[in-house]
Design an enzyme around this catalytic site. Sequence first.
Site, short mmCIF file in Angstrom:
data_model
loop_
_atom_site.label_atom_id
_atom_site.label_comp_id
_atom_site.label_asym_id
_atom_site.label_seq_id
_atom_site.Cartn_x
_atom_site.Cartn_y
_atom_site.Cartn_z
N ASP A 83 0.86 -1.19 0.00
CA ASP A 83 0.00 0.00 0.00
C ASP A 83 0.89 1.24 0.00
OD1 ASP A 83 0.80 -0.77 2.67
OD2 ASP A 83 -0.47 0.83 3.44
N GLU A 135 -0.13 -0.99 5.78
CA GLU A 135 0.96 -0.48 6.61
C GLU A 135 0.84 1.00 6.85
OE1 GLU A 135 4.85 1.09 7.86
OE2 GLU A 135 3.69 1.64 6.11
N1 BES Z 1 8.59 3.25 5.24
C1 BES Z 1 7.94 3.93 6.29
C2 BES Z 1 8.64 3.80 7.63
C3 BES Z 1 9.82 4.71 7.81
C4 BES Z 1 9.72 6.05 7.51
C5 BES Z 1 10.98 4.21 8.29
C6 BES Z 1 10.80 6.88 7.67
C7 BES Z 1 12.04 5.03 8.46
C8 BES Z 1 11.96 6.38 8.15
C9 BES Z 1 6.54 3.38 6.47
O1 BES Z 1 5.91 3.13 5.26
C10 BES Z 1 5.69 4.41 7.17
O2 BES Z 1 5.60 5.51 6.71
N2 BES Z 1 5.10 4.06 8.28
C11 BES Z 1 4.19 4.89 8.98
C12 BES Z 1 3.60 4.04 10.06
C13 BES Z 1 2.41 4.59 10.77
C14 BES Z 1 1.23 4.81 9.89
C15 BES Z 1 2.01 3.66 11.90
C16 BES Z 1 4.90 6.13 9.54
O3 BES Z 1 6.03 6.04 10.02
O4 BES Z 1 4.30 7.20 9.50
ZN ZN Z 2 7.04 2.04 4.04
#
Ligand code: BES
Ligand code: ZN
Length: 511
Positions: A101, A166
């Site tokens: 997603d 996710e």
């Molecule tokens: N790929 C990201 C996670 C991430 C972002 C890791 C920046 C390291 C640095 C992931 O897709 C993401 O954006 N996750 C969300 C999770 C939330 C909705 C629980 C986030 O971090 O905002």
């Molecule tokens: Zn991600």
Amino acid sequence: MSEMEMKERFFAYVDERQRRYIDQLGEAVAIPSVSSQLDIHLPDIQKMMKYAANFIQRLGGQCELRDNPDGTPERPLPPLLLGNFPVDPRKKTVCVYGHLDVQPAHIDDGWDSEPFVLTERDGKLFGRGSTDDKGPALSWLWVIEAHKELGIELPVNIKILYEGMEEYGSEGLFTFIRDEHDKFLGDVDFFCISDNYWIGKSKPCLTYGLRGLAYFELLVQGCEQDLHSGNMGGAVREAMTDLIRLMATLVDSQGKILIEGVMDDVKPVTPEEEALYDSIEFDVEAFKEEAKVKSISNKLMHDNKNDLLMARWRFPTLSLHGIEGAFSGSGAKTVIPAKVKGKFSMRLVPDQDPVRIEQVVRAHIAREFEKLNSPNKVEVKMLHGAKSWLSSPDHPNYAAAAAAIQTVFQTTPDYTREGGSIPITTAFEEATGMNALLLPIGACDDMAHSQNEKYNIANLMNGVKVLGMYLHELGKIGGPKPSSCRCIPLTKEELMVPGAFMKGFRCKCEM
Ligand code: BES
Ligand code: ZN
């Protein structure tokens, strides 16, 4: 076949397939699988999950699109994709996780090309989801494809777990992990997640920490429907006025969180920790470009490398994201919005418990709203919460990845933490007792979630090679399969208590 010969054939095969990989990433990017807009995009996420499932089937893997365990007839959710490439039960098993997603995107947000049309410029592939996380997720399948085509046996058993929620808090995956910790995940020895980014543009890293998240929606309602400000301005207590005042009490302009109790569990920095940061290579000036402040203020909140990294990785932060229901179009509209919802979130660090954070936020809003002496209605909702994650890079899983990086890049990786969140990382480790590794492929300036998200062709190509070599390094790890306590983490009833998963999947033996 010698290891050297295997490596050369694998690398040559990958190099030949560059065009095909870009085309396939283009097919995936073209499916707008936006999980925060299920009402519009659920069919797209389903299509994307099927696209990957078909790929796994073509590769000869076992494959199942599992109904989302948290889905209901009223609120259907995308399925989970379970893939399995069993080779030999005596070999180790790695579970690779990814998400299919994406965040929303629209060309009018300021993209230079259509976000859902993968567009190549200067060795970069622009498109929503290119780096986060469709490129890395497809890379595992390309690695398996190369082995199949070259007739090289997979060095480990591979389990694939891909989800479609996710970006909206991994709905359903926590239930799955709890229910399947001794089934689908029962024989997993290592987890590998490729869903974050390098600390710079050219040097690979391995990541052993993530911040957690507590995301809030703060509703203020003044009347039943929107009103004309000429007619009604002065007659009603406006919801927006209250909301803006409340939002302003959360954080000051230096980024200091003003909610009483939030910092209680945050540990002070130790000299050993400070030394760890001293050793990290990080260019503050180059980072200004990544932060896109260069041409505006050219200023960051911290000039010093350690302070800047700690602010991003090991201290909590609070961000104000938006206001639902407020006038946000161009031009001037003289409306009094009836009902507005302020969105804000906090990134959490070790020892901060999202359940406790929710309590202190509720108490803070109640206190501040009281001071406003307003007749309006206020409501606080926590939309999602997740604990932070901190692992030890001193594990064979990390050593395998470091060796793979050495082979492909002829360098040792940096060891980093991240400010973002991947909530299921903690759940994997706590439910199974096995180590999780974050193995990023993308570069620091990929602009995930932002305008002009991109994935460098070089990162794509080297990424496929690193993931392939990582599997071979895992295959060399001898000894018995790592043991874990394997006790049942939480009962179904316990998990159904709101916020249960945020407390983590602590094994019973530790409670
Ligand atoms: N790929 C990201 C996670 C991430 C972002 C890791 C920046 C390291 C640095 C992931 O897709 C993401 O954006 N996750 C969300 C999770 C939330 C909705 C629980 C986030 O971090 O905002
Ligand atoms: Zn991600």
